[in-house]
Design a protein around this motif. Structure first.
Motif, PDB file in Angstrom:
ATOM      1  N   THR A 158      -4.151  11.147   4.946  1.00  0.00           N
ATOM      2  CA  THR A 158      -5.446  11.485   4.355  1.00  0.00           C
ATOM      3  C   THR A 158      -6.075  10.317   3.600  1.00  0.00           C
ATOM      4  OG1 THR A 158      -4.347  12.367   2.383  1.00  0.00           O
ATOM      5  CG2 THR A 158      -4.838  13.926   4.171  1.00  0.00           C
ATOM      6  N   ALA A 159      -5.251   9.389   3.125  1.00  0.00           N
ATOM      7  CA  ALA A 159      -5.780   8.230   2.398  1.00  0.00           C
ATOM      8  C   ALA A 159      -4.685   7.176   2.284  1.00  0.00           C
ATOM      9  CB  ALA A 159      -6.260   8.634   1.001  1.00  0.00           C
ATOM     10  N   ILE A 160      -5.105   5.954   1.980  1.00  0.00           N
ATOM     11  CA  ILE A 160      -4.175   4.863   1.695  1.00  0.00           C
ATOM     12  C   ILE A 160      -4.595   4.231   0.376  1.00  0.00           C
ATOM     13  CG2 ILE A 160      -3.265   2.638   2.437  1.00  0.00           C
ATOM     14  CD1 ILE A 160      -3.651   3.483   5.313  1.00  0.00           C
TER      15      ILE A 160
ATOM     16  N   ALA B  62       0.821  -1.198   0.000  1.00  0.00           N
ATOM     17  CA  ALA B  62       0.000   0.000   0.000  1.00  0.00           C
ATOM     18  C   ALA B  62       0.864   1.261   0.000  1.00  0.00           C
ATOM     19  CB  ALA B  62      -0.912  -0.011   1.232  1.00  0.00           C
ATOM     20  N   GLN B  63       0.253   2.357  -0.412  1.00  0.00           N
ATOM     21  CA  GLN B  63       0.906   3.663  -0.438  1.00  0.00           C
ATOM     22  C   GLN B  63       0.115   4.618   0.447  1.00  0.00           C
ATOM     23  OE1 GLN B  63       3.838   4.406  -2.381  1.00  0.00           O
ATOM     24  NE2 GLN B  63       3.838   2.157  -2.545  1.00  0.00           N
ATOM     25  N   VAL B  64       0.802   5.340   1.320  1.00  0.00           N
ATOM     26  CA  VAL B  64       0.155   6.224   2.286  1.00  0.00           C
ATOM     27  C   VAL B  64       0.232   7.666   1.792  1.00  0.00           C
ATOM     28  CG1 VAL B  64       0.085   6.969   4.691  1.00  0.00           C
ATOM     29  CG2 VAL B  64       0.872   4.659   4.128  1.00  0.00           C
ATOM     30  N   ARG B  65      -0.908   8.298   1.649  1.00  0.00           N
ATOM     31  CA  ARG B  65      -0.967   9.701   1.213  1.00  0.00           C
ATOM     32  C   ARG B  65      -1.001  10.582   2.453  1.00  0.00           C
ATOM     33  NH1 ARG B  65      -2.339  10.500  -4.054  1.00  0.00           N
ATOM     34  NH2 ARG B  65      -3.407  12.468  -3.578  1.00  0.00           N
ATOM     35  N   VAL B  66      -0.091  11.538   2.505  1.00  0.00           N
ATOM     36  CA  VAL B  66       0.122  12.350   3.699  1.00  0.00           C
ATOM     37  C   VAL B  66       0.030  13.829   3.349  1.00  0.00           C
ATOM     38  CG1 VAL B  66       1.774  12.945   5.528  1.00  0.00           C
ATOM     39  CG2 VAL B  66       1.610  10.572   4.705  1.00  0.00           C
ATOM     40  N   LEU B  67      -0.648  14.585   4.195  1.00  0.00           N
ATOM     41  CA  LEU B  67      -0.692  16.045   4.079  1.00  0.00           C
ATOM     42  C   LEU B  67       0.043  16.644   5.267  1.00  0.00           C
ATOM     43  CD1 LEU B  67      -1.784  18.648   2.734  1.00  0.00           C
ATOM     44  CD2 LEU B  67      -3.821  18.408   4.197  1.00  0.00           C
ATOM     45  N   GLY B  68       0.996  17.530   4.997  1.00  0.00           N
ATOM     46  CA  GLY B  68       1.762  18.156   6.066  1.00  0.00           C
ATOM     47  C   GLY B  68       1.921  19.641   5.855  1.00  0.00           C
ATOM     48  N   PRO B  69       2.636  20.314   6.733  1.00  0.00           N
ATOM     49  CA  PRO B  69       2.855  21.757   6.609  1.00  0.00           C
ATOM     50  C   PRO B  69       3.520  22.154   5.292  1.00  0.00           C
ATOM     51  CG  PRO B  69       3.541  20.961   8.765  1.00  0.00           C
ATOM     52  CD  PRO B  69       3.256  19.757   7.933  1.00  0.00           C
ATOM     53  N   ASP B  70       4.287  21.239   4.707  1.00  0.00           N
ATOM     54  CA  ASP B  70       4.989  21.529   3.450  1.00  0.00           C
ATOM     55  C   ASP B  70       4.277  20.956   2.233  1.00  0.00           C
ATOM     56  OD1 ASP B  70       7.062  22.852   4.837  1.00  0.00           O
ATOM     57  OD2 ASP B  70       8.029  20.934   5.268  1.00  0.00           O
ATOM     58  N   GLY B  71       3.042  20.503   2.403  1.00  0.00           N
ATOM     59  CA  GLY B  71       2.286  19.980   1.278  1.00  0.00           C
ATOM     60  C   GLY B  71       2.060  18.486   1.366  1.00  0.00           C
TER      61      GLY B  71
END
Length: 338
Positions: free
Chosen positions: A213-215, A174-183
């Motif tokens: 935010t999603a996987i 799986a691939q983990v989609r991440v939102l952070g302070p830098d995008g």
């Protein structure tokens, strides 16, 4: 419980900014782990940022059989999704093996991989714990070690990761989609968690304020023939002593490809690359299944303890992997259990 401020943001970007801007802030998803730690005093945040209504709650088609799972999807919803049950049965089985129905209704896909160890010393604030208080020592070493690691541990921590879902996700690449302070960024699931090393307080590679935010689950024909097997002290509502997530592709009695991950034995969901390599191109036999387990467990280091230690996990995991693969192999190929 120490008092804290609570914020209910309008969107994910606001949630990220709010946590990133406050060193003592944490995210709150389903709360099935964090609320316990608040009550126990394991964590004492200054600010709790709720994620209800903020994260996506849909399972989307990405084309070709791939799926994107919103981080707000509950464990119960994902386990019951007919697309998951058909294309990725190992994931549905792993989810259903974890906790009670009530907890699965609350727990989220984004929060599940981030749950913390259930090591009794970590949860007991009266005992030294390097994960809870870096530099204080590891009470588990030489203590009660039945549930602790045999792979990838360090002199600073021998705790294991408790998630069942995460073991299946590791096997499914799986691939983990991440939102952070830098995008936004994407992290392979197998790289999300960290071995303890000399910094066991850091469970993952996520920075402060980064939010799952999603996987994404890539389309993999091999995943349709997959399974999850969990061995625990009682039949329900218990964490794994050992577990196996596996997928197997066999043609004419020969293993074309395999995916294997272990749970209950390491600080991370343990992708068993050596076992996979030992399986590819070999006959689908009981002897080969056990040889694959031995290849992965060659580096196992069981812990001694007041309860007799956890060396039993080595033969237990060998048998569990063999049983899981035997169940996935075409009938009549695996041979008799030895």
């Amino acid at each position: 419980m120490k008092p804290f401020d609570y914020l209910s943001p309008a969107d994910a970007a606001t949630a990220v900014r709010s946590v990133a801007g406050e060193p003592g802030a944490v995210f709150l998803g389903g709360g099935t782990n964090l609320v316990d730690h608040l009550k126990l005093g394991v964590v004492e945040p200054a600010l709790v940022v709720g994620l209800a209504g903020v994260l996506p709650t849909e399972v989307e088609e990405l084309g070709g059989g791939a799926l994107r799972i919103g981080a707000g999807v509950s464990n119960s919803e994902l386990a019951a999704d007919p697309r998951v049950r058909e294309r990725f049965p190992v994931l549905s089985q792993a989810l259903l093996s974890g906790a009670s129905g009530q907890l699965r209704n609350m727990a989220t896909v984004g929060g599940n991989p981030l749950q913390r160890t259930r090591c009794v010393y970590f949860q007991d604030v009266t005992t030294p714990c390097n994960k809870r208080e870096p530099g204080s020592g590891c009470s588990a070493i030489g203590g009660w070690t039945r549930h602790h690691a045999i792979l990838g541990a360090s002199e600073h921590c021998i705790a294991v990761h408790p998630s069942d879902m995460a073991v299946a996700m590791a096997a499914l690449e799986a691939q983990v989609r991440v939102l952070g302070p830098d995008g936004e960024r994407t992290v392979p699931f197998v790289d999300l968690h960290r071995l303890p090393g000399d910094a066991p307080e850091r469970d993952t590679v996520l920075g402060h304020g980064e939010l799952i935010t999603a996987i994404d689950l890539p389309a993999q024909p091999i995943a349709r023939r997959s399974a999850y097997r969990k061995v625990r002290d009682r039949a329900s509502y218990a964490f794994a002593l050992v577990s196996v997530a596996a997928a197997l592709d066999v043609e004419d009695g020969v293993i074309v490809d395999a995916r294997v991950a272990f749970g209950g034995v390491a600080h991370v969901p343990w992708r068993a690359y050596r076992a996979e390599e030992a399986l590819r191109g070999a006959p689908a036999s009981e002897a080969r299944f056990r040889a694959a387990a031995d290849a992965e467990l060659a580096g196992a280091r069981p812990a001694e303890g007041l309860d007799g230690g956890n060396a039993f996990k080595i033969p237990l995991l060998r048998r569990t992997l063999a049983a899981t693969l035997r169940g996935l192999a075409p009938r009549g190929l695996a041979g008799e259990d030895a």
